[in-house]
Design an enzyme around this catalytic site. Structure first.
Site, mmCIF file in Angstrom:
data_model
loop_
_atom_site.group_PDB
_atom_site.id
_atom_site.type_symbol
_atom_site.label_atom_id
_atom_site.label_comp_id
_atom_site.label_asym_id
_atom_site.label_seq_id
_atom_site.Cartn_x
_atom_site.Cartn_y
_atom_site.Cartn_z
ATOM 1 N N ASP A 80 37.004 50.559 62.750
ATOM 2 C CA ASP A 80 36.610 49.859 61.533
ATOM 3 C C ASP A 80 37.521 48.644 61.385
ATOM 4 O O ASP A 80 38.686 48.775 60.978
ATOM 5 C CB ASP A 80 36.743 50.792 60.332
ATOM 6 C CG ASP A 80 36.411 50.100 59.018
ATOM 7 O OD1 ASP A 80 36.006 48.914 59.039
ATOM 8 O OD2 ASP A 80 36.569 50.741 57.960
ATOM 9 N N LEU A 81 37.023 47.474 61.726
ATOM 10 C CA LEU A 81 37.866 46.275 61.739
ATOM 11 C C LEU A 81 38.317 45.850 60.341
ATOM 12 O O LEU A 81 39.210 45.009 60.219
ATOM 13 C CB LEU A 81 37.126 45.121 62.427
ATOM 14 C CG LEU A 81 36.871 45.309 63.923
ATOM 15 C CD1 LEU A 81 36.120 44.116 64.487
ATOM 16 C CD2 LEU A 81 38.178 45.541 64.677
ATOM 17 N N LYS A 82 37.716 46.412 59.308
ATOM 18 C CA LYS A 82 38.160 46.100 57.950
ATOM 19 C C LYS A 82 39.357 46.965 57.535
ATOM 20 O O LYS A 82 39.962 46.720 56.489
ATOM 21 C CB LYS A 82 37.006 46.289 56.963
ATOM 22 C CG LYS A 82 35.863 45.294 57.194
ATOM 23 C CD LYS A 82 34.756 45.452 56.174
ATOM 24 C CE LYS A 82 33.645 44.438 56.408
ATOM 25 N NZ LYS A 82 32.546 44.574 55.425
ATOM 26 N N ARG A 105 29.671 35.270 63.040
ATOM 27 C CA ARG A 105 29.512 33.911 62.535
ATOM 28 C C ARG A 105 30.882 33.255 62.405
ATOM 29 O O ARG A 105 31.909 33.945 62.287
ATOM 30 C CB ARG A 105 28.799 33.933 61.176
ATOM 31 C CG ARG A 105 27.349 34.390 61.274
ATOM 32 C CD ARG A 105 26.546 33.894 60.093
ATOM 33 N NE ARG A 105 25.317 34.653 59.925
ATOM 34 C CZ ARG A 105 24.352 34.316 59.070
ATOM 35 N NH1 ARG A 105 24.499 33.258 58.302
ATOM 36 N NH2 ARG A 105 23.257 35.052 58.974
ATOM 37 N N ARG A 111 39.015 35.800 59.152
ATOM 38 C CA ARG A 111 39.188 36.511 57.877
ATOM 39 C C ARG A 111 39.661 37.947 58.108
ATOM 40 O O ARG A 111 40.329 38.529 57.242
ATOM 41 C CB ARG A 111 37.872 36.501 57.089
ATOM 42 C CG ARG A 111 37.520 35.130 56.520
ATOM 43 C CD ARG A 111 36.448 35.238 55.449
ATOM 44 N NE ARG A 111 35.176 35.681 55.973
ATOM 45 C CZ ARG A 111 34.241 34.872 56.473
ATOM 46 N NH1 ARG A 111 34.460 33.561 56.568
ATOM 47 N NH2 ARG A 111 33.089 35.350 56.909
ATOM 48 N N HIS A 146 17.769 33.111 66.038
ATOM 49 C CA HIS A 146 17.492 33.950 67.201
ATOM 50 C C HIS A 146 17.081 33.051 68.358
ATOM 51 O O HIS A 146 16.917 31.834 68.194
ATOM 52 C CB HIS A 146 16.385 34.960 66.893
ATOM 53 C CG HIS A 146 16.881 36.189 66.183
ATOM 54 N ND1 HIS A 146 17.788 37.063 66.742
ATOM 55 C CD2 HIS A 146 16.581 36.694 64.965
ATOM 56 C CE1 HIS A 146 18.037 38.056 65.902
ATOM 57 N NE2 HIS A 146 17.325 37.852 64.804
ATOM 58 N N ASP A 147 16.881 33.661 69.503
ATOM 59 C CA ASP A 147 16.572 32.915 70.720
ATOM 60 C C ASP A 147 15.444 31.904 70.505
ATOM 61 O O ASP A 147 15.543 30.755 70.933
ATOM 62 C CB ASP A 147 16.173 33.906 71.817
ATOM 63 C CG ASP A 147 15.883 33.227 73.136
ATOM 64 O OD1 ASP A 147 16.834 32.990 73.901
ATOM 65 O OD2 ASP A 147 14.711 32.929 73.412
ATOM 66 N N TYR A 150 16.712 28.755 68.746
ATOM 67 C CA TYR A 150 17.544 27.877 69.575
ATOM 68 C C TYR A 150 16.687 27.135 70.599
ATOM 69 O O TYR A 150 16.916 25.953 70.873
ATOM 70 C CB TYR A 150 18.633 28.682 70.295
ATOM 71 C CG TYR A 150 19.364 29.664 69.405
ATOM 72 C CD1 TYR A 150 19.713 29.312 68.095
ATOM 73 C CD2 TYR A 150 19.697 30.943 69.851
ATOM 74 C CE1 TYR A 150 20.364 30.221 67.281
ATOM 75 C CE2 TYR A 150 20.355 31.839 69.032
ATOM 76 C CZ TYR A 150 20.669 31.477 67.753
ATOM 77 O OH TYR A 150 21.322 32.373 66.931
ATOM 78 N N ASP A 174 19.558 32.917 74.728
ATOM 79 C CA ASP A 174 20.560 33.976 74.616
ATOM 80 C C ASP A 174 21.286 34.202 75.942
ATOM 81 O O ASP A 174 22.524 34.256 75.996
ATOM 82 C CB ASP A 174 19.892 35.294 74.200
ATOM 83 C CG ASP A 174 19.567 35.354 72.714
ATOM 84 O OD1 ASP A 174 19.852 34.377 72.019
ATOM 85 O OD2 ASP A 174 19.020 36.371 72.275
#
Length: 412
Positions: A80-82, A105, A111, A146-147, A150, A174
């Site tokens: 859990d990176l938080k 993102r 953060r 999404h692909d 792009y 992608d």
């Protein structure tokens, strides 16, 4: 996780250590290429928000076959990176690792305390690769995509079909954009680091990479030619180059652009008069030629045309299904299918690494593993004691499969 192949030769990147924070397709495809060549890739995933690919059908041997392919040869650390303790774990790991790959993102990793500037303080030689839709700068840096988006914004979709843009079954932006450019960038940065000792940050935009794929039409436009559009280019409907339906609804591809190939094609089809028609070079003649080729293909079955062109060297090939392609004698001769061991025992059949190495051949140690299958082992190898590992599991910073001995330590 341990498999019978874990002690096998590891390939040309056997000294490379990668922390992979990516999900879905672009990042995992890139790190799979590195892992196939021997890199030690640790896939770091949230136990509460795991990679959606894990749920993608079909399920084989109890897990997604797509996940098993994209994540073969990788280890799994569930964190859990938080949780502040998880950040400490990453800080401890990164000192011994060469590369970080992430796909959040812009700004998310910073953060969390895991951005490039933060991690380079721990490891100045770190190579940090961010893969995003639009890159870390520009007015659309925070926009979702999404692909297909792009491909649209890069100009590629504007001339991929004769009539209208058509979604492709393969994710060009992608994979061809994000994944492959990320691998090239990482290997280039490693070469630079080998000369200078310096790490660096790599900003991979899938839109930028897709834009760079406009190698022919884009080059012509930027030299002053009119922009290509659907049905006007030589390779997208403006010539006979294309797909043609057979009598039974299958398709053949015709790419006989060179005179010698077109002559052989016309002769095989029983229409030598097409050579003169092609030579007229007018739009009317081109449309007449395309109609005549279409009518000829529509008169016979797919199997008939397969037999006709089996031994004719003229850039004409059948449009195969995935099942047919997997059993094509060319791909079989190239050993493009491999059996990869799994946690459950039975092997997955998967596509092999696509490059043939004369010496440092890829090794397929195991398919993608269950979430957190290697959490305990990764922590132990990083110097954590049994008590520290037990505490991380108890606090929810880390999760995953635990050995009976470790569970007994946690219960004491």
């Amino acid at each position: 996780m341990t498999t019978s192949n874990d002690n096998a030769p590891r390939g040309p990147l056997s000294e490379l250590k990668v922390l992979d924070f990516s999900t879905l397709l672009p990042g995992p495809f890139a790190t799979q290429m590195l892992a196939d060549l021997g890199a030690d890739v640790i896939r770091i995933e949230s136990p509460t928000r795991p990679d959606p690919i894990r749920r993608m059908p079909p399920s084989v041997h109890g897990q997604s076959g797509v996940h098993a392919w994209l994540n073969r040869n990788k280890r799994s650390l569930a964190m859990d990176l938080k949780h502040p303790d998880s950040v400490d774990v990453v800080h401890r790991l990164v000192g011994a690792y060469d590369v970080v790959v992430e796909q959040f993102r812009p700004g998310v990793m910073a953060r969390l305390g895991l951005g490039y500037e933060q991690l380079r303080e721990i490891n100045p030689a770190l190579i940090y690769c961010s893969i995003t839709g639009f890159g870390q700068s520009g007015p659309w840096r925070d926009r979702a995509g999404h692909d297909i988006n792009y491909m649209a914004l890069s100009g590629v979709a504007s001339y991929v079909s004769e009539h209208q843009p058509t979604p492709l079954g393969v994710q060009v932006a992608d994979i061809g954009g994000g994944s492959l450019h990320a691998v090239v960038a990482i290997l280039a940065a490693l070469a630079h680091r080998g000369r200078t000792g310096e790490g660096q940050y790599l900003d991979v935009s899938m839109t930028d990479a897709a834009f760079s794929l406009n190698a022919m039409a884009g080059a012509a436009y930027l030299c002053g030619c009119a922009p290509p559009s659907c049905g006007t280019g030589r390779l997208n409907g403006g010539s006979f180059y294309g797909y043609y339906r057979t009598a039974d609804g299958r398709f053949f591809s015709v790419g006989s652009l060179e005179p010698q190939f077109f002559g052989a094609f016309s002769t095989a089809m029983g229409h030598p008069e097409w050579i003169d028609l092609l030579g007229q070079g007018t739009m009317q003649a081109t449309e007449q030629l395309k109609s005549s080729i279409a009518a000829a293909f529509a008169c016979q079955s797919f199997d008939h045309w397969c037999a006709v062109f089996a031994n004719v060297d003229c850039c004409v090939e059948p449009v195969l299904t995935i099942e047919e392609a997997a059993h094509h004698p060319q791909l079989e001769a190239r050993a493009m299918l491999v059996d990869v061991p799994t946690e459950a025992g039975p092997a997955y059949r998967q596509a092999a690494h696509p490059v043939q190495f004369s010496t440092t051949k890829p090794v397929y140690r195991h398919a993608g593993v269950t979430l957190g299958a290697d959490s305990e082992a990764v922590l132990a190898q990083s110097g954590y004691t049994d008590g520290e590992i037990a505490a991380l599991f108890a606090e929810g910073a880390v999760s995953g499969t635990r050995t009976p001995a470790a569970t007994a330590v946690a219960q004491r």
